[in-house]
Design a protein around this motif. Structure first.
Motif, PDB file in Angstrom:
ATOM      1  N   PHE A 123      -3.825  -3.449   9.042  1.00  0.00           N
ATOM      2  CA  PHE A 123      -3.845  -4.166   7.874  1.00  0.00           C
ATOM      3  C   PHE A 123      -3.830  -5.813   8.503  1.00  0.00           C
ATOM      4  CE2 PHE A 123      -1.602  -1.194   4.854  1.00  0.00           C
ATOM      5  CZ  PHE A 123      -2.788  -0.419   4.566  1.00  0.00           C
TER       6      PHE A 123
ATOM      7  N   ALA B 181      -7.094  -2.975   0.984  1.00  0.00           N
ATOM      8  CA  ALA B 181      -6.128  -2.075   1.621  1.00  0.00           C
ATOM      9  C   ALA B 181      -6.410  -0.716   1.318  1.00  0.00           C
ATOM     10  CB  ALA B 181      -4.754  -2.548   0.811  1.00  0.00           C
TER      11      ALA B 181
ATOM     12  N   LEU C  23       1.848  -5.351   2.303  1.00  0.00           N
ATOM     13  CA  LEU C  23       0.510  -6.010   2.692  1.00  0.00           C
ATOM     14  C   LEU C  23       0.297  -7.384   2.829  1.00  0.00           C
ATOM     15  CD1 LEU C  23      -1.444  -4.240  -0.217  1.00  0.00           C
ATOM     16  CD2 LEU C  23      -1.350  -3.752   1.986  1.00  0.00           C
TER      17      LEU C  23
ATOM     18  N   LEU D 285      -4.727  -9.956   2.524  1.00  0.00           N
ATOM     19  CA  LEU D 285      -5.771  -8.576   2.311  1.00  0.00           C
ATOM     20  C   LEU D 285      -5.605  -8.323   0.854  1.00  0.00           C
ATOM     21  CD1 LEU D 285      -6.881  -6.376   4.008  1.00  0.00           C
ATOM     22  CD2 LEU D 285      -4.731  -5.192   3.753  1.00  0.00           C
TER      23      LEU D 285
ATOM     24  N   GLY E  47      -6.243   1.961   4.299  1.00  0.00           N
ATOM     25  CA  GLY E  47      -4.951   2.677   4.740  1.00  0.00           C
ATOM     26  C   GLY E  47      -5.194   4.079   4.984  1.00  0.00           C
TER      27      GLY E  47
ATOM     28  N   TRP F 141       0.879  -1.176  -0.013  1.00  0.00           N
ATOM     29  CA  TRP F 141       0.080   0.052  -0.005  1.00  0.00           C
ATOM     30  C   TRP F 141       0.801   1.308   0.254  1.00  0.00           C
ATOM     31  CZ3 TRP F 141      -0.076   4.097   3.017  1.00  0.00           C
ATOM     32  CH2 TRP F 141      -1.397   4.965   3.151  1.00  0.00           C
TER      33      TRP F 141
ATOM     34  N   ARG G  95      -0.871   1.658  10.481  1.00  0.00           N
ATOM     35  CA  ARG G  95      -1.307   0.812   9.112  1.00  0.00           C
ATOM     36  C   ARG G  95      -0.813  -0.429   9.127  1.00  0.00           C
ATOM     37  NH1 ARG G  95       0.092   6.492   6.043  1.00  0.00           N
ATOM     38  NH2 ARG G  95      -2.021   7.075   6.115  1.00  0.00           N
TER      39      ARG G  95
END
Length: 322
Positions: free
Chosen positions: A281, A119, A110, A114, A123, A87, A277
């Motif tokens: 994720f 994403a 990532l 996912l 994000g 991402w 993040r």
């Protein structure tokens, strides 16, 4: 390469497919073959021309976040990034493209479980929601109101507040169907756009924290829904700027010791954003956070995506796929 540019400000039809030279990664950057580009509320605000005075000239390519595969690296970047799914934050724009160069400090690997579309639904919005709640000094056991909860930032704020132990999470939204979907994500009370309860169960009389994604003329009235020592944080302006006399309303807040603040993720260190993040994720890959994708459209249909946003049809995030 194909890209989407704002050829004229105003209606979504001002967005057009253009051909641009493929970028190369500069020092400290990676080149990404874009598989998904998120369509954000700020993209629509920029496209409307409301921020033209801030340097967004016609010809601007919108899009602040993408997901895809690293195909090349610039000087000083570890070559092991090549071939990895990531991402990336592309700044205030530049994401509606087939290929994009992004600083290595702004990319996040990532998890295999996912998707690229999920994403970009998480994000930017997940990080904004996390730090907005922190900016409001939210604490477990407090009552939270999310204004404009059907967008991706609102949806993530609801989930994170529930996950962090909020006593109540009320939401404003435009329909019963959206209210039911927000309840499925953890919302405890559904309000109409004015902040009035729409359900049989009475909503709290006031709230410790209000997170406002909407702004616009209706923002001042939500100060009245704050409890003593309550805090409001504005994280978006999808309905435009607050009214010119908003400062007068703030003066009325003295008697309840209320706080009003704005929040932009631009003020958070890149390393702190990246850490959040990575955690979010991973949580989404485990099924602990829901990424809500309203619709996936081809890149060439960016104008349709913006028409849906302008019409208030979107629940979650629209994703463009080159």
């Amino acid at each position: 390469m194909k890209a989407i540019a704002i050829q004229r400000y105003g209606a979504p039809d001002g967005l057009a497919v253009v051909d641009l030279p493929a970028p190369g990664p500069a020092a400290g950057q990676v080149l990404i073959a874009v598989r998904a580009a998120g369509v954000g509320g700020v993209d629509a605000v920029i496209r409307s021309g409301a921020l033209a005075a801030y340097g967004f000239a016609e010809g601007f390519v919108p899009g602040g976040e993408v997901a895809g595969t690293v195909t090349a690296v610039g000087e000083g970047v570890d070559a092991s990034w090549i071939g990895r799914r990531v991402w990336a934050f592309t700044g205030t724009g530049g994401g509606y493209v087939e290929q994009v160069a992004a600083p290595v400090r702004e990319i996040v690997p990532l998890p295999a479980d996912l998707s690229d579309a999920d994403a970009v639904a998480l994000g930017s919005s997940g990080a904004v929601a996390h730090f907005a709640l922190a900016h409001a000094h939210f604490a477990p056991g407090e009552r939270v109101l999310v204004r404009g909860a059907a967008g991706s930032i609102g949806i993530m704020t609801v989930q994170l507040a529930v996950r962090a132990g909020a006593a109540a999470v009320a939401v404003t939204t435009s329909s019963a169907e959206r209210g039911d979907r927000l309840r499925s994500l953890g919302a405890t009370h559904v309000l109409d756009r004015s902040g009035a309860s729409t359900g049989a169960q009475d909503a709290p009389a006031d709230y410790d924290v209000v997170v406002d994604v909407v702004a616009g003329p209706g923002l001042p009235s939500f100060l009245d829904l704050l409890a003593p020592n309550g805090r409001m944080v504005a994280v978006g302006i999808v309905a435009g700027q607050p009214p010119a006399d908003f400062g007068t309303k703030l003066m009325d807040a003295f008697r309840k010791s209320l706080s009003f603040a704005t929040f932009s993720a631009d003020t958070v260190a890149a390393a702190d954003l990246r850490a959040v993040r990575v955690e979010q994720f991973a949580a989404a890959a485990r099924g602990e956070l829901a990424a809500v994708v309203h619709k996936v459209l081809p890149l060439e249909e960016a104008a349709l995506a913006h028409r849906k946003m302008d019409a208030g049809e979107v629940f979650g995030r629209i994703v463009l796929t080159p």
